[in-house]
Design a protein around this motif. Structure first.
Motif: not given
Length: 291
Positions: A98-104, A109-111, A113-119
């Motif tokens: 859960h700490k590996k940023g797998l969703t990102y 980086p973009i989905i 039209g928006e940034g995906a850092e905080n999905l």
């Protein structure tokens, strides 16, 4: 009826249960089944991912993990084309995935039209916080999250000095408040590593950890006599909603947890309250199944 206003909430619950039943019978979850997920991965051109830059998973391995579960795939690794080296790496990484940023990694980086850092933060907030639509006025109830801004010399301190609280008052005690009544609150602290839920404030995500300690409980007194027996917030020009307690302290409304999330916090606090401190023979305690 002795309290006709109660009928409004009862009607709401009946209608919402019927809507839930319709959606459940329509099996809308199939729109996000493993076939749809596979199509989505192909559409995004994801042929594989890397965990920590060194653990490589192919497209097929990703689908197997998504379909059968991480644990099952590891237990039957040979059936899913996972060699011993990769198996060792996955076992080692298991507790911190859960700490590996797998969703990102899945979205890029973009989905849309928006940034995906905080999905992850977006989805955590969506699934734990109750939606409030335009026109609704917040009332104080179980799960309400408030912020108390510390003020020094007429100016707000930095956000790190803000105090956050969650209301534990049972919903049945949040109505007919026609005289000053105390509401119990537990403090929430910002914690990036261990947290219970994610709130969104001024386009920023805050990760909050809730205390379950009885000695942290705080009682605030409110009165709903001027708003029909419910403690109702006041709207400010900047769009914020605030609650003012009986001694004139102002608390900003941040949001409200979904019902089951609120009840879980309440239950955990009650469990802490019911602990029994007992002196007993140490030899017996060490042999006890309670260890």
């Amino acid at each position: 009826l002795p309290d006709p206003d109660d009928a409004e909430g009862y009607l709401t619950s009946i209608v919402s249960e019927e809507l839930f039943g319709l959606l459940d019978e329509a099996d809308i979850g199939r729109n996000a089944n493993i076939d749809r997920i596979g199509e989505w991965l192909e559409m995004r051109g994801i042929s594989g991912i890397k965990i920590d830059g060194k653990i490589s998973l192919s497209h097929d391995q990703i689908l197997k993990i998504l379909e059968f579960g991480y644990i099952n795939v590891l237990k039957n690794s040979e059936d899913y084309g996972i060699n011993k080296q990769l198996l060792g790496q996955l076992n080692k990484a298991q507790k911190s995935l859960h700490k590996k940023g797998l969703t990102y990694q899945f979205t890029g980086p973009i989905i849309d039209g928006e940034g995906a850092e905080n999905l992850d933060e977006h989805f955590a907030n969506l699934t734990s916080m109750r939606a409030m639509y335009e026109g609704a006025t917040p009332t104080l109830s179980l799960g309400t999250i408030l912020k108390k801004q510390n003020v020094t010399n007429g100016q707000d301190k930095e956000s790190g000095d803000n105090q956050y609280y969650i209301c534990l008052q049972p919903r049945c005690d949040c109505v007919r408040v026609n005289q000053p009544r105390q509401f119990p609150f537990l403090p929430l602290t910002e914690n990036e590593g261990v947290f219970d839920f994610v709130i969104k404030e001024e386009n920023n995500f805050l990760k909050l950890k809730c205390s379950r300690k009885p000695f942290d409980l705080k009682l605030l007194e409110f009165n709903g006599v001027k708003s029909g027996g419910k403690v109702t917030s006041q709207s400010l020009r900047n769009g914020d909603y605030v609650f003012i307690d009986e001694i004139g302290e102002t608390y900003t409304w941040i949001g409200e947890l979904r019902g089951e999330q609120s009840l879980r916090i309440s239950s955990q606090f009650a469990t802490t309250m019911s602990r029994i401190g007992l002196d007993e023979y140490e030899w017996l305690r060490l042999h006890s199944i309670r260890r």
